[in-house]
Write a protein that holds these residues in place. Structure first.
Motif: not given
Length: 574
Positions: A417-442
């Motif tokens: 289970f993961s909470p139904g949070f609404r916040w969190g940015t988006s990434l386009l195909p081919g983009q590197a997932i950075t630690m910043e992107h992960l923290l945007d979600q968590t």
């Protein structure tokens, strides 16, 4: 000093990306002139942003393809997505506005129109609006000090400094409270110190029910007295840990809202607006029941609603708006107050396109300074996304899917289970997932991961409870957030069914989930003190390890429940 419109267009043209043809430069300047040309109207002016979730830099953000409404909410704002939304508001498909307000052709449109938001670009727009509207107030609807790595690590100080530089005048709150009572009070008393009015009519002490913050602030603008009433998120101690705000009570407090409106009116307010973090459906109900509010500038549900909804009540009409999220929009509300009351209005929800609005130099410098100590950590490349990663929507987003997949693998669980949070940015195909992107979600102050033995009966109870929060026919019982994100199992949901009867056909692979059988369920963001004290490792560490290991996140559609009773619902995309 403010810029004239002509100067603004010249700046925009000059600031267009280097290397483009003259035609492209002119096209961009013309697009900016058309989009941001806002003739002055009336004598009372408000700018409004909300739910920026600590995003200081421009980002990609995919609007939801599922935002379901039922009963009285069916087919009405904010429960419109995609083509239905564009048609309802007369927005041209394929246009910049279509990209701003809908998920349609997201990858292609994002590549074409670039990133949105960013405080340096927002600052340019705020200055431009202020230049043409003397005395205009900038209102911050909350969810501002949470949502990024830097906000977490600085305990919100990065956003406090940025908001002071942006010129925020009035603010209310929700996720701010997850920094804890002491930190919130420290910011309000020391950093804001009268420069920003922090207002919330519905936060009281639990012992004697004394107000914790001012209920409203009264300002005079162009000879007109205006009141701005604060409405913090009513369900903070339920949606987030109670122990973080153990001495404060929240709630909708409708009766107190009416008293506050009446008090402001009796003190001479000729215009009354509510700066709300209720969520739009709650605001619509409140507007139908409380007299004397001219407009509700709403947040929490992250809905980009281009036209205010006019709600009738015993005192007249109240305008209800919602201004999106992630510093992606700036709402501008102009009121014409004559003979002691509002006679007319104009409203625009302006998308903040980073390629059309040059970055404000002072804000850019501040953001660089804020981020400098953390840039190396934020920039770590964890994996590559083959498909679009996003969160927003009533059910699993593809970034949520990544998180539940990672939890199952790393925790040795059958279900996650993961909470139904609404916040969190988006990434386009081919983009590197950075630690910043992960923290945007968590990035939260209670990031603990858990592994819990749960009976099939308990799993159903959890899903039913969250479904009732989301789909209760009475908006006052909708406690925020989207449906809990589920990994490892499938289920059906009927949002129109009664409480306790919405969830059915729960399966693990090809086997039904048995009520009496026990399953290993992984999760994170527990609200209990016991889970905090158990201290499971933070979600970002778990998922970062998972991503470094798999290196590539394959493109696949997120696992969605089978939704019953939603055929032809304009809140679900094709």
């Amino acid at each position: 000093m403010g810029m004239s419109r002509r100067e603004f267009v010249q700046v925009l043209a000059a600031a267009s990306a280097a290397g483009l043809s003259l035609g492209s430069n002119l096209t961009r300047a013309q697009s900016a002139a058309n989009l941001y040309d806002l003739p002055k109207f009336g004598n009372v002016h408000f700018m409004h942003f909300t739910d920026c979730h600590a995003q200081l830099k421009p980002i990609y953000f995919r609007e939801p393809s599922v935002n379901l409404g039922f009963g009285g909410q069916l087919g009405k704002a904010p429960h419109l997505v995609g083509d239905a939304l564009l048609k309802h508001y007369g927005i041209k498909p394929g246009s910049r506005e279509a990209h701003a307000f809908s998920y349609l052709d997201f990858d292609k449109a994002a590549a074409q129109y670039g990133k949105v938001g960013g405080f340096a670009h927002l600052a340019t727009l705020v200055k431009q609006v202020r230049a043409s509207r003397p005395g205009a107030l900038l209102l911050d609807g909350g969810d501002t000090w949470q949502g990024s790595g830097t906000a977490l690590w600085t305990k919100g100080q990065d956003m406090v400094d940025a908001c002071l530089a942006l010129g925020v005048d009035v603010m209310t709150a929700h996720w701010e409270m997850t920094l804890g009572e002491a930190r919130v009070k420290e910011i309000v008393e020391k950093d804001f110190d009268g420069k920003v009015n922090f207002v919330a009519q519905n936060i009281k002490t639990t012992d004697f029910e004394d107000p914790v913050f001012d209920a409203y602030t009264m300002r005079e603008m162009n000879g007109v007295k205006v009141a701005i009433i604060g409405q913090a998120f009513p369900y903070t101690p339920i949606a987030n840990p109670r122990y973080l705000v153990e001495n404060w009570s929240f709630g909708i407090e409708e009766e107190n809202m009416q008293k506050t409106v009446d008090h402001a009116r009796s003190n001479g307010a000729k215009a009354v607006v509510v700066l709300s973090h209720n969520g739009m459906d709650v605001d619509l109900k409140m507007a139908s029941r409380v007299r004397g509010i001219d407009a509700i500038l709403g947040g929490h549900t992250h809905d980009g609603v281009p036209v205010p909804v006019k709600v009738s009540n015993p005192g007249g009409v109240t305008l209800v708006t919602n201004a999106g999220s992630n510093s992606k929009f700036l709402g501008v509300l102009d009121l014409d107050v004559k003979d002691g009351k509002v006679s007319d209005f104009r409203y625009r929800l302006l998308p903040v396109f980073a390629d059309l609005l040059p970055a404000d130099a002072q804000m850019n410098a501040l953001i660089d300074k804020i981020r400098a100590p953390y840039e190396t950590k934020l920039a770590e490349k964890l994996a590559v996304a083959e498909g679009t990663l996003y969160r927003r929507g009533n059910f699993n987003g593809s970034f949520d899917q990544l998180i539940v997949d990672g939890l199952i693998k790393m925790k040795g669980a059958e279900i996650a289970f993961s909470p139904g949070f609404r916040w969190g940015t988006s990434l386009l195909p081919g983009q590197a997932i950075t630690m910043e992107h992960l923290l945007d979600q968590t990035a939260i102050t209670y990031p603990y991961t858990t592994l819990t033995p749960m009976s099939g009966e308990m799993i159903k109870t959890v899903l039913e409870d969250v479904a009732d929060n989301l789909f209760n026919p009475d908006p006052y019982y909708q406690q925020g957030g989207d449906m809990v994100r589920v990994g490892g199992m499938q289920y059906s949901i009927d949002p129109t069914a009664s409480a306790g009867n919405r969830i059915s056909d729960m399966r693990l692979g090809d086997k039904p989930i048995e009520a009496s059988k026990t399953y290993k369920v992984a999760g994170w963001a527990p609200v209990s003190e016991a889970a905090r004290d158990a201290g499971g490792e933070p979600i970002w560490d778990v998922i970062a390890t998972y991503l470094r290991d798999i290196k590539t996140v394959s493109a696949k559609a997120p696992s969605l429940p089978l939704i019953k009773g939603a055929a032809n619902n304009p809140g679900i995309g094709s």
